[in-house]
Design an enzyme around this catalytic site. Sequence first.
Site, PDB file in Angstrom:
ATOM      1  N   CYS A   5       0.841  -1.206   0.000  1.00 38.43           N
ATOM      2  CA  CYS A   5       0.000   0.000   0.000  1.00 38.43           C
ATOM      3  C   CYS A   5       0.874   1.253   0.000  1.00 38.43           C
ATOM      4  O   CYS A   5       1.703   1.468   0.893  1.00 38.43           O
ATOM      5  CB  CYS A   5      -0.907  -0.019   1.226  1.00 38.43           C
ATOM      6  SG  CYS A   5      -1.833   1.506   1.442  1.00 38.43           S
ATOM      7  N   CYS A   8       0.433   3.431   3.132  1.00 38.31           N
ATOM      8  CA  CYS A   8       1.133   2.861   4.294  1.00 38.31           C
ATOM      9  C   CYS A   8       2.626   3.189   4.211  1.00 38.31           C
ATOM     10  O   CYS A   8       3.260   3.489   5.225  1.00 38.31           O
ATOM     11  CB  CYS A   8       0.916   1.354   4.364  1.00 38.31           C
ATOM     12  SG  CYS A   8      -0.700   0.878   5.035  1.00 38.31           S
ATOM     13  N   ASP A  31      -1.648  16.198  -2.002  1.00 36.66           N
ATOM     14  CA  ASP A  31      -1.892  15.274  -3.117  1.00 36.66           C
ATOM     15  C   ASP A  31      -0.818  15.516  -4.175  1.00 36.66           C
ATOM     16  O   ASP A  31      -0.472  16.653  -4.499  1.00 36.66           O
ATOM     17  CB  ASP A  31      -3.285  15.510  -3.704  1.00 36.66           C
ATOM     18  CG  ASP A  31      -3.731  14.382  -4.612  1.00 36.66           C
ATOM     19  OD1 ASP A  31      -4.686  13.665  -4.267  1.00 36.66           O
ATOM     20  OD2 ASP A  31      -3.120  14.212  -5.695  1.00 36.66           O
ATOM     21  N   HIS A  47      -4.191   0.840   8.446  1.00 38.61           N
ATOM     22  CA  HIS A  47      -4.621   0.517   7.082  1.00 38.61           C
ATOM     23  C   HIS A  47      -6.066   0.040   7.072  1.00 38.61           C
ATOM     24  O   HIS A  47      -6.405  -0.989   7.645  1.00 38.61           O
ATOM     25  CB  HIS A  47      -3.732  -0.555   6.445  1.00 38.61           C
ATOM     26  CG  HIS A  47      -4.200  -0.909   5.053  1.00 38.61           C
ATOM     27  ND1 HIS A  47      -3.802  -0.189   3.935  1.00 38.61           N
ATOM     28  CD2 HIS A  47      -5.047  -1.859   4.605  1.00 38.61           C
ATOM     29  CE1 HIS A  47      -4.392  -0.700   2.870  1.00 38.61           C
ATOM     30  NE2 HIS A  47      -5.157  -1.725   3.241  1.00 38.61           N
ATOM     31  N   GLY A  94     -14.745   5.829  -7.953  1.00 36.65           N
ATOM     32  CA  GLY A  94     -13.541   6.523  -8.417  1.00 36.65           C
ATOM     33  C   GLY A  94     -12.330   6.334  -7.530  1.00 36.65           C
ATOM     34  O   GLY A  94     -11.334   7.056  -7.655  1.00 36.65           O
ATOM     35  N   HIS A  99      -6.510   2.714   0.385  1.00 33.12           N
ATOM     36  CA  HIS A  99      -6.271   3.016   1.795  1.00 33.12           C
ATOM     37  C   HIS A  99      -7.181   4.213   2.053  1.00 33.12           C
ATOM     38  O   HIS A  99      -7.017   5.257   1.393  1.00 33.12           O
ATOM     39  CB  HIS A  99      -4.788   3.341   2.031  1.00 33.12           C
ATOM     40  CG  HIS A  99      -4.427   3.660   3.457  1.00 33.12           C
ATOM     41  ND1 HIS A  99      -3.416   3.007   4.141  1.00 33.12           N
ATOM     42  CD2 HIS A  99      -4.924   4.587   4.322  1.00 33.12           C
ATOM     43  CE1 HIS A  99      -3.310   3.504   5.361  1.00 33.12           C
ATOM     44  NE2 HIS A  99      -4.214   4.483   5.500  1.00 33.12           N
ATOM     45  N   HIS A 101      -9.101   7.437   2.556  1.00 36.63           N
ATOM     46  CA  HIS A 101      -8.599   8.811   2.620  1.00 36.63           C
ATOM     47  C   HIS A 101      -9.712   9.804   2.327  1.00 36.63           C
ATOM     48  O   HIS A 101     -10.637   9.508   1.580  1.00 36.63           O
ATOM     49  CB  HIS A 101      -7.423   9.025   1.651  1.00 36.63           C
ATOM     50  CG  HIS A 101      -7.720   8.633   0.236  1.00 36.63           C
ATOM     51  ND1 HIS A 101      -7.680   7.328  -0.192  1.00 36.63           N
ATOM     52  CD2 HIS A 101      -8.049   9.362  -0.844  1.00 36.63           C
ATOM     53  CE1 HIS A 101      -7.967   7.262  -1.485  1.00 36.63           C
ATOM     54  NE2 HIS A 101      -8.217   8.495  -1.917  1.00 36.63           N
ATOM     55  N   HIS A 103     -10.261  13.569   0.750  1.00 45.31           N
ATOM     56  CA  HIS A 103      -9.676  14.679  -0.006  1.00 45.31           C
ATOM     57  C   HIS A 103     -10.153  15.994   0.605  1.00 45.31           C
ATOM     58  O   HIS A 103     -11.340  16.138   0.911  1.00 45.31           O
ATOM     59  CB  HIS A 103     -10.167  14.671  -1.458  1.00 45.31           C
ATOM     60  CG  HIS A 103      -9.693  13.528  -2.292  1.00 45.31           C
ATOM     61  ND1 HIS A 103      -8.687  13.659  -3.223  1.00 45.31           N
ATOM     62  CD2 HIS A 103     -10.090  12.236  -2.358  1.00 45.31           C
ATOM     63  CE1 HIS A 103      -8.498  12.492  -3.836  1.00 45.31           C
ATOM     64  NE2 HIS A 103      -9.335  11.612  -3.326  1.00 45.31           N
TER      65      HIS A 103
HETATM   66  P1  5GP Z   1      -8.693   8.359  -5.049  1.00 40.58           P
HETATM   67  O1  5GP Z   1      -8.257   6.973  -4.699  1.00 40.58           O
HETATM   68  O2  5GP Z   1      -9.524   9.018  -3.977  1.00 40.58           O
HETATM   69  O3  5GP Z   1      -9.407   8.443  -6.381  1.00 40.58           O
HETATM   70  O4  5GP Z   1      -7.447   9.268  -5.273  1.00 40.58           O
HETATM   71  C1  5GP Z   1      -6.155   8.973  -4.823  1.00 40.58           C
HETATM   72  C2  5GP Z   1      -5.386  10.268  -4.790  1.00 40.58           C
HETATM   73  O5  5GP Z   1      -4.087   9.966  -4.329  1.00 40.58           O
HETATM   74  C3  5GP Z   1      -5.227  10.953  -6.152  1.00 40.58           C
HETATM   75  O6  5GP Z   1      -5.734  12.283  -6.070  1.00 40.58           O
HETATM   76  C4  5GP Z   1      -3.721  10.913  -6.413  1.00 40.58           C
HETATM   77  O7  5GP Z   1      -3.242  12.085  -7.060  1.00 40.58           O
HETATM   78  C5  5GP Z   1      -3.138  10.750  -5.023  1.00 40.58           C
HETATM   79  N1  5GP Z   1      -1.895   9.994  -4.987  1.00 40.58           N
HETATM   80  C6  5GP Z   1      -1.661   8.791  -5.601  1.00 40.58           C
HETATM   81  N2  5GP Z   1      -0.418   8.363  -5.347  1.00 40.58           N
HETATM   82  C7  5GP Z   1       0.151   9.310  -4.541  1.00 40.58           C
HETATM   83  C8  5GP Z   1       1.447   9.429  -3.949  1.00 40.58           C
HETATM   84  O8  5GP Z   1       2.342   8.578  -4.076  1.00 40.58           O
HETATM   85  N3  5GP Z   1       1.681  10.541  -3.203  1.00 40.58           N
HETATM   86  C9  5GP Z   1       0.727  11.495  -3.017  1.00 40.58           C
HETATM   87  N4  5GP Z   1       1.066  12.553  -2.259  1.00 40.58           N
HETATM   88  N5  5GP Z   1      -0.489  11.420  -3.565  1.00 40.58           N
HETATM   89  C10 5GP Z   1      -0.788  10.339  -4.323  1.00 40.58           C
HETATM   90 ZN    ZN Z   2      -2.426   1.307   3.618  1.00 36.28          ZN
END
Ligand code: 5GP
Ligand code: ZN
Length: 108
Positions: A5, A8, A31, A47, A94, A99, A101, A103
């Site tokens: 992950c 994580c 992000d 997690h 989407g 994990h 989160h 926004h």
């Molecule tokens: P979701 O799963 O809610 O659609 O979005 C995942 C979010 O995580 C996305 O906005 C993406 O830009 C962000 N993201 C994905 N990988 C990373 C990473 O390694 N570092 C950071 N800081 N953000 C990430």
């Molecule tokens: Zn995780």
Amino acid sequence: MEPNCIFCKIIEKQIPAEIIFENASVLGFKDISPKAPIHYLFIPKKHLASLAETPKEDLSVLCDIYSAIQEVTKKEGVDKSGYKTTIHTGKGGGQIVFHLHVHLLAQK
Ligand code: 5GP
Ligand code: ZN
């Protein structure tokens, strides 16, 4: 800690992130691909794959996350102007990173 992950790994500081908030249960960071001038992600340190997969006894971490968001938005001075918080759940919702989160999006 889930070895595959990415979030994580951010918690464990195995991969870098711009951390903007941290306490015992929550981490907040920028992000990597921001969709607004302020685009932060808030995650539980435990997690949990998604909201759908979070057992009721772990839902209190969302309270910790929204409390962190209140604190950060006050510090950023957007608590009065307003902001958006979103949770993507599952592929149909989407969600890309599995994990849990929240926004946080706001104009500066
Ligand atoms: P979701 O799963 O809610 O659609 O979005 C995942 C979010 O995580 C996305 O906005 C993406 O830009 C962000 N993201 C994905 N990988 C990373 C990473 O390694 N570092 C950071 N800081 N953000 C990430
Ligand atoms: Zn995780």
